[in-house]
Design a protein around this motif. Structure first.
Motif, PDB file in Angstrom:
ATOM      1  N   THR A  32       8.031  49.155 -11.893  1.00  0.00           N
ATOM      2  CA  THR A  32       6.676  48.503 -13.026  1.00  0.00           C
ATOM      3  C   THR A  32       6.325  49.140 -14.100  1.00  0.00           C
ATOM      4  O   THR A  32       6.424  48.560 -15.026  1.00  0.00           O
ATOM      5  CB  THR A  32       5.440  48.303 -11.786  1.00  0.00           C
ATOM      6  N   LEU A  33       6.347  50.398 -13.850  1.00  0.00           N
ATOM      7  CA  LEU A  33       5.985  51.434 -14.909  1.00  0.00           C
ATOM      8  C   LEU A  33       7.046  51.132 -16.228  1.00  0.00           C
ATOM      9  O   LEU A  33       6.823  51.179 -17.537  1.00  0.00           O
ATOM     10  CB  LEU A  33       5.896  52.709 -14.401  1.00  0.00           C
ATOM     11  N   TRP A  34       8.371  51.011 -15.737  1.00  0.00           N
ATOM     12  CA  TRP A  34       9.484  51.003 -16.667  1.00  0.00           C
ATOM     13  C   TRP A  34       9.666  49.558 -17.353  1.00  0.00           C
ATOM     14  O   TRP A  34       9.684  49.451 -18.410  1.00  0.00           O
ATOM     15  CB  TRP A  34      10.702  51.515 -15.983  1.00  0.00           C
ATOM     16  N   GLN A  35       9.393  48.518 -16.446  1.00  0.00           N
ATOM     17  CA  GLN A  35       9.631  47.145 -16.841  1.00  0.00           C
ATOM     18  C   GLN A  35       8.506  46.116 -17.058  1.00  0.00           C
ATOM     19  O   GLN A  35       8.573  45.140 -17.444  1.00  0.00           O
ATOM     20  CB  GLN A  35      10.700  46.554 -15.849  1.00  0.00           C
ATOM     21  N   GLY A  36       7.369  46.543 -16.677  1.00  0.00           N
ATOM     22  CA  GLY A  36       6.408  45.709 -16.253  1.00  0.00           C
ATOM     23  C   GLY A  36       5.336  45.627 -17.573  1.00  0.00           C
ATOM     24  O   GLY A  36       4.687  44.407 -17.649  1.00  0.00           O
ATOM     25  N   TRP A  37       5.405  46.098 -18.679  1.00  0.00           N
ATOM     26  CA  TRP A  37       4.693  45.885 -19.879  1.00  0.00           C
ATOM     27  C   TRP A  37       5.041  45.040 -21.033  1.00  0.00           C
ATOM     28  O   TRP A  37       4.489  45.065 -21.955  1.00  0.00           O
ATOM     29  CB  TRP A  37       4.373  47.474 -20.423  1.00  0.00           C
ATOM     30  N   TRP A  38       6.250  44.540 -21.062  1.00  0.00           N
ATOM     31  CA  TRP A  38       6.867  43.884 -22.141  1.00  0.00           C
ATOM     32  C   TRP A  38       6.468  42.517 -22.604  1.00  0.00           C
ATOM     33  O   TRP A  38       7.318  41.702 -23.267  1.00  0.00           O
ATOM     34  CB  TRP A  38       8.327  44.020 -21.953  1.00  0.00           C
ATOM     35  N   SER A  39       5.316  41.863 -21.881  1.00  0.00           N
ATOM     36  CA  SER A  39       5.074  40.857 -22.325  1.00  0.00           C
ATOM     37  C   SER A  39       3.390  40.808 -22.488  1.00  0.00           C
ATOM     38  O   SER A  39       2.861  41.714 -21.963  1.00  0.00           O
ATOM     39  CB  SER A  39       5.378  39.599 -21.292  1.00  0.00           C
ATOM     40  N   PRO A  40       2.749  40.013 -23.332  1.00  0.00           N
ATOM     41  CA  PRO A  40       1.373  40.157 -23.466  1.00  0.00           C
ATOM     42  C   PRO A  40       0.583  40.147 -22.525  1.00  0.00           C
ATOM     43  O   PRO A  40      -0.293  40.966 -21.944  1.00  0.00           O
ATOM     44  CB  PRO A  40       1.192  38.970 -24.866  1.00  0.00           C
ATOM     45  N   LEU A  41       0.563  39.057 -21.335  1.00  0.00           N
ATOM     46  CA  LEU A  41       0.108  38.887 -20.174  1.00  0.00           C
ATOM     47  C   LEU A  41       0.189  40.226 -19.333  1.00  0.00           C
ATOM     48  O   LEU A  41      -0.432  40.656 -18.426  1.00  0.00           O
ATOM     49  CB  LEU A  41       0.236  37.508 -19.645  1.00  0.00           C
ATOM     50  N   SER A  42       1.383  40.563 -19.193  1.00  0.00           N
ATOM     51  CA  SER A  42       1.977  41.549 -18.433  1.00  0.00           C
ATOM     52  C   SER A  42       1.064  42.796 -18.780  1.00  0.00           C
ATOM     53  O   SER A  42       0.797  43.626 -17.993  1.00  0.00           O
ATOM     54  CB  SER A  42       3.472  42.077 -18.519  1.00  0.00           C
ATOM     55  N   LEU A  43       1.112  43.255 -20.110  1.00  0.00           N
ATOM     56  CA  LEU A  43       0.396  44.360 -20.844  1.00  0.00           C
ATOM     57  C   LEU A  43      -1.150  44.467 -20.120  1.00  0.00           C
ATOM     58  O   LEU A  43      -1.430  45.642 -19.886  1.00  0.00           O
ATOM     59  CB  LEU A  43       0.275  44.346 -22.230  1.00  0.00           C
ATOM     60  N   VAL A  44      -1.709  43.384 -20.263  1.00  0.00           N
ATOM     61  CA  VAL A  44      -3.298  43.348 -20.071  1.00  0.00           C
ATOM     62  C   VAL A  44      -3.657  43.084 -18.503  1.00  0.00           C
ATOM     63  O   VAL A  44      -4.637  43.226 -18.156  1.00  0.00           O
ATOM     64  CB  VAL A  44      -4.012  42.717 -21.016  1.00  0.00           C
ATOM     65  N   LEU A  45      -2.640  42.323 -17.761  1.00  0.00           N
ATOM     66  CA  LEU A  45      -3.216  41.665 -16.605  1.00  0.00           C
ATOM     67  C   LEU A  45      -2.314  42.067 -15.580  1.00  0.00           C
ATOM     68  O   LEU A  45      -2.624  42.626 -14.455  1.00  0.00           O
ATOM     69  CB  LEU A  45      -3.358  40.106 -16.746  1.00  0.00           C
ATOM     70  N   PHE A  46      -0.996  41.504 -15.522  1.00  0.00           N
ATOM     71  CA  PHE A  46      -0.242  41.756 -14.413  1.00  0.00           C
ATOM     72  C   PHE A  46       0.315  42.993 -13.882  1.00  0.00           C
ATOM     73  O   PHE A  46       0.196  43.526 -12.793  1.00  0.00           O
ATOM     74  CB  PHE A  46       0.929  40.679 -14.396  1.00  0.00           C
ATOM     75  N   THR A  47       0.645  43.727 -15.220  1.00  0.00           N
ATOM     76  CA  THR A  47       1.100  45.167 -14.318  1.00  0.00           C
ATOM     77  C   THR A  47       0.030  46.009 -13.902  1.00  0.00           C
ATOM     78  O   THR A  47       0.140  46.589 -12.998  1.00  0.00           O
ATOM     79  CB  THR A  47       1.781  45.919 -15.741  1.00  0.00           C
ATOM     80  N   PRO A  48      -1.565  46.053 -14.765  1.00  0.00           N
ATOM     81  CA  PRO A  48      -2.224  47.009 -14.208  1.00  0.00           C
ATOM     82  C   PRO A  48      -2.539  46.531 -12.714  1.00  0.00           C
ATOM     83  O   PRO A  48      -2.878  47.357 -11.760  1.00  0.00           O
ATOM     84  CB  PRO A  48      -3.185  46.604 -15.164  1.00  0.00           C
ATOM     85  N   GLY A  49      -2.542  45.154 -12.578  1.00  0.00           N
ATOM     86  CA  GLY A  49      -2.988  44.450 -11.315  1.00  0.00           C
ATOM     87  C   GLY A  49      -2.127  45.030 -10.404  1.00  0.00           C
ATOM     88  O   GLY A  49      -2.392  45.357  -9.157  1.00  0.00           O
ATOM     89  N   THR A  50      -0.658  45.038 -10.608  1.00  0.00           N
ATOM     90  CA  THR A  50       0.313  45.471  -9.784  1.00  0.00           C
ATOM     91  C   THR A  50       0.279  46.822  -9.454  1.00  0.00           C
ATOM     92  O   THR A  50       0.265  47.243  -8.320  1.00  0.00           O
ATOM     93  CB  THR A  50       1.614  44.949 -10.056  1.00  0.00           C
ATOM     94  N   LEU A  51      -0.122  47.670 -10.243  1.00  0.00           N
ATOM     95  CA  LEU A  51      -0.481  49.095  -9.955  1.00  0.00           C
ATOM     96  C   LEU A  51      -1.480  49.375  -8.975  1.00  0.00           C
ATOM     97  O   LEU A  51      -1.490  50.280  -8.217  1.00  0.00           O
ATOM     98  CB  LEU A  51      -0.287  49.803 -11.242  1.00  0.00           C
ATOM     99  N   ILE A  52      -2.678  48.631  -9.382  1.00  0.00           N
ATOM    100  CA  ILE A  52      -3.730  48.881  -8.558  1.00  0.00           C
ATOM    101  C   ILE A  52      -3.458  48.483  -7.001  1.00  0.00           C
ATOM    102  O   ILE A  52      -4.017  48.945  -6.075  1.00  0.00           O
ATOM    103  CB  ILE A  52      -5.012  48.009  -8.992  1.00  0.00           C
ATOM    104  N   ILE A  53      -2.939  47.226  -7.009  1.00  0.00           N
ATOM    105  CA  ILE A  53      -2.520  46.678  -5.508  1.00  0.00           C
ATOM    106  C   ILE A  53      -1.463  47.762  -4.793  1.00  0.00           C
ATOM    107  O   ILE A  53      -1.706  48.158  -3.673  1.00  0.00           O
ATOM    108  CB  ILE A  53      -1.808  45.254  -5.617  1.00  0.00           C
ATOM    109  N   ASN A  54      -0.609  48.349  -5.632  1.00  0.00           N
ATOM    110  CA  ASN A  54       0.226  49.170  -4.970  1.00  0.00           C
ATOM    111  C   ASN A  54      -0.406  50.509  -4.513  1.00  0.00           C
ATOM    112  O   ASN A  54      -0.237  51.320  -3.524  1.00  0.00           O
ATOM    113  CB  ASN A  54       1.430  49.474  -5.576  1.00  0.00           C
ATOM    114  N   GLY A  55      -1.428  51.021  -5.311  1.00  0.00           N
ATOM    115  CA  GLY A  55      -2.297  52.130  -5.081  1.00  0.00           C
ATOM    116  C   GLY A  55      -3.049  51.784  -3.920  1.00  0.00           C
ATOM    117  O   GLY A  55      -3.078  52.866  -3.043  1.00  0.00           O
TER     118      GLY A  55
END
Length: 117
Positions: A38-61
Motif C-alpha cells: 500500500t505504501l508503494w502502490q497506494g498513492w497514485w490517484s487523487p482519491l487514493s492520496l487523500v482518502l483510500f490509502t490513509p484509510g487502508t493504513l489506519i485499518i491495517n494498524g
C-alpha cells in the motif's frame, strides 16, 4: 482478521484483502506485506492520496493492534508459521511514500502562491 492493500493508478483503483485466522507472527508478516504494498502502490490517484490509502493504513494498524494482543505461539503447534520479516518502515518500498508527500507539498505551495498573488 482481515488485512487490506490498496493500489491507486491515476483514474482507477484496486483493493485487495487477505482474511484468515492468524497467529501473531503470521499476522505481523501479512500486515507488513500488505502495508508495504500500500505504501508503494497506494498513492497514485487523487482519491487514493487523500482518502483510500490513509484509510487502508489506519485499518491495517487497528488490525495489527489486535494481532499484537495475541500470545506468542507455543512450539509444536500445527502448521508452519510465517517469518514476520523486516518492519514496514525499514523496507525500501516505504520510501515511495516520500514522492506523494512531495507532490502534495508542491500542490499546497502552488495554491498558497495563487491565493497570495
Amino acid at each position: 482478521m482481515t488485512f487490506r492493500a490498496h493500489q491507486g493508478v491515476l483514474l482507477w483503483m484496486r483493493f485487495s484483502s487477505l482474511q484468515g485466522p492468524f497467529c501473531r507472527p503470521c499476522g505481523t508478516a501479512v500486515f507488513r506485506e500488505m502495508t508495504g504494498k500500500t505504501l508503494w502502490q497506494g498513492w497514485w490517484s487523487p482519491l487514493s492520496l487523500v482518502l483510500f490509502t490513509p484509510g487502508t493504513l489506519i485499518i491495517n494498524g487497528v488490525a495489527l493492534a489486535r494481532i499484537n494482543k495475541l500470545s506468542a505461539p507455543v512450539p509444536g503447534q500445527p502448521g508452519q508459521q510465517l517469518q514476520p520479516g523486516t518492519p514496514v518502515l525499514r523496507r525500501p518500498t516505504s520510501l515511495a511514500v516520500i514522492l506523494p508527500l512531495i507532490w502534495a507539498g508542491w500542490v499546497i505551495a502552488n495554491i498558497i502562491n495563487d491565493l497570495t498573488s
